[in-house]
Write a protein that holds these residues in place. Structure first.
Motif: not given
Length: 232
Positions: A10, A43, A47, A64
């Motif tokens: 990440n 993302y 997320y 993350a």
């Protein structure tokens, strides 16, 4: 091991989001632009559903990542990459990324910033401020700069009289300064910029005063190898 792998990956993706955006600016090569857009959209898709985990004492949890500090570092790069490529996105894409990635990240960091003077809180506050500046969100900017333990408070309370970061380590001194100046790069000229305070010149001048005859810096307190070189 899995957590360490994902945290590393990440971090690389977030770093690429910003650095590839800069490469696109420099080269006009749309391969870099397309990769940045893909990272941001992917993302943004996933997320909000990442599970909160970690909870290291005085460091906060992550989504993350394993701690709020690393979460902040990732979102700073996401926000700066987004800012560079935003004009190439549709309005729907802009809103999607802003709401599901950047705002989601800022809200999470606001909920988990600790009330302490610390280099971590500088990075967290700086990222909230970067997102606020990029999205023109006054709530984020006000929290980042003017709330208790925000960026202004950190500058006023975390420096020793000579300008050294209170943790006594040039590693943390530079690390905090990186956070402050990353925020200033997007806040300059606004009412939230702190460039007119006396603190940054002191922080910038201090390392030069500590140079030893061989042009290296002393490795004091919690300092890592490599920080003794004047690379900043």
């Amino acid at each position: 091991y899995d957590g360490a792998w994902w945290r590393w990956l990440n971090g690389l993706n977030a770093k690429a989001c910003y650095e590839l955006a800069v490469l696109w600016l420099l080269t006009d090569d749309r391969r870099y632009l397309n990769k940045v857009v893909d990272i941001l959209l992917q993302y943004a898709r996933y997320y909000p559903d990442y599970q909160e985990h970690g909870g290291i004492p005085y460091n906060g949890p992550g989504k993350a990542n394993a701690q709020a500090l690393c979460e902040a570092n990732c979102h700073a790069d996401f926000a700066r990459g987004f800012d560079i490529v935003r004009a190439q996105l549709t309005l729907a894409q802009q809103d999607y990324i802003a709401e599901r990635l950047l705002c989601c990240g800022a809200d999470f960091l606001m909920a988990h910033r600790c009330n302490q003077i610390h280099n971590h809180e500088v990075k967290i506050g700086a990222t909230i401020g970067i997102i606020g500046a990029v999205l023109e969100n006054e709530t984020y900017l006000e929290f980042a700069v003017n709330s208790p333990y925000g960026l202004r408070y950190q500058l006023e309370h975390a420096l020793l009289p000579d300008g050294l970061w209170f943790e006594g380590s040039l590693h943390y001194h530079f690390y905090a300064l990186q956070g402050f100046l990353a925020f200033e790069s997007v806040a300059i000229g606004s009412a939230y910029s702190l460039l007119d305070t006396p603190y940054y010149p002191k922080m910038l001048a201090l390392p030069l005063q500590l140079l030893m005859p061989d042009m290296t810096l002393p490795k004091t307190n919690d300092c890592v190898n490599g920080q003794e070189a004047l690379t900043q």
